[in-house]
Motif scaffolding. Structure first.
Motif, mmCIF file in Angstrom:
data_model
loop_
_atom_site.group_PDB
_atom_site.id
_atom_site.type_symbol
_atom_site.label_atom_id
_atom_site.label_comp_id
_atom_site.label_asym_id
_atom_site.label_seq_id
_atom_site.Cartn_x
_atom_site.Cartn_y
_atom_site.Cartn_z
ATOM 1 N N GLU A 196 -1.933 3.530 10.201
ATOM 2 C CA GLU A 196 -0.757 3.020 11.051
ATOM 3 C C GLU A 196 -1.311 1.677 11.467
ATOM 4 O O GLU A 196 -2.307 1.327 11.872
ATOM 5 N N GLY A 197 -0.382 0.705 11.126
ATOM 6 C CA GLY A 197 -0.697 -0.872 11.394
ATOM 7 C C GLY A 197 -1.066 -1.731 10.427
ATOM 8 O O GLY A 197 -1.383 -2.684 10.579
ATOM 9 N N ASP A 198 -1.538 -0.818 9.185
ATOM 10 C CA ASP A 198 -2.155 -1.684 8.153
ATOM 11 C C ASP A 198 -0.904 -2.308 7.329
ATOM 12 O O ASP A 198 0.161 -1.642 7.151
ATOM 13 N N SER A 199 -1.035 -3.684 7.375
ATOM 14 C CA SER A 199 -0.149 -4.367 6.770
ATOM 15 C C SER A 199 -0.140 -4.074 5.063
ATOM 16 O O SER A 199 -1.082 -3.709 4.590
ATOM 17 N N ASN A 200 0.804 -4.496 4.539
ATOM 18 C CA ASN A 200 0.938 -4.506 3.162
ATOM 19 C C ASN A 200 -0.128 -5.313 2.297
ATOM 20 O O ASN A 200 -0.829 -5.061 1.596
ATOM 21 N N GLU A 201 -0.455 -6.497 3.035
ATOM 22 C CA GLU A 201 -1.416 -7.324 2.585
ATOM 23 C C GLU A 201 -2.769 -6.759 2.986
ATOM 24 O O GLU A 201 -3.488 -6.892 1.860
ATOM 25 N N LEU A 202 -3.037 -6.066 3.700
ATOM 26 C CA LEU A 202 -4.407 -5.592 4.022
ATOM 27 C C LEU A 202 -4.675 -4.328 3.253
ATOM 28 O O LEU A 202 -5.653 -4.341 2.600
ATOM 29 N N LEU A 203 -3.406 -3.687 2.820
ATOM 30 C CA LEU A 203 -3.485 -2.594 2.004
ATOM 31 C C LEU A 203 -3.822 -2.739 0.570
ATOM 32 O O LEU A 203 -4.630 -2.406 -0.173
ATOM 33 N N GLU B 183 -5.330 -5.815 -0.253
ATOM 34 C CA GLU B 183 -6.716 -6.025 -0.469
ATOM 35 C C GLU B 183 -7.637 -5.051 -0.428
ATOM 36 O O GLU B 183 -8.741 -5.220 -1.086
#
Length: 85
Positions: free
Chosen positions: A40-47, A49
């Motif tokens: 929860e809270g992970d952005s699409n960009e972080l996921l 990466e």
């Protein structure tokens, strides 16, 4: 760079196909156990990466095992050529 003594030592592993498969399996299990989790809270960009790094680690592992195979005695660079062409 691997020296001649180390290449000779690698032959024990490379000539023992079942042992090599088990070593490969262990490394794969380590990589798979580190598959990125969606939190929860992970952005699409972080996921993206995290997943890219995960996929890259699998490719690096595969490349390492391919490199190991090049040290197998009796194997020449010509063996890699696709003779079906």
């Amino acid at each position: 760079m691997i020296n001649d003594l180390e290449k000779d030592l690698l032959q024990s592993l490379l000539n023992n196909e079942p042992l090599l498969k088990v070593v490969h399996k262990v490394f794969n299990e380590v990589v798979e156990s580190n598959c990125p989790q969606v939190r929860e809270g992970d952005s699409n960009e972080l996921l993206g990466e995290k997943y890219r790094a995960y996929e890259l680690s699998k490719q690096i592992l595969l490349s390492g095992f391919r490199q190991l195979e090049t040290y197998k005695k009796g194997r020449s660079p010509e063996d890699k050529v696709n003779r079906a062409r």
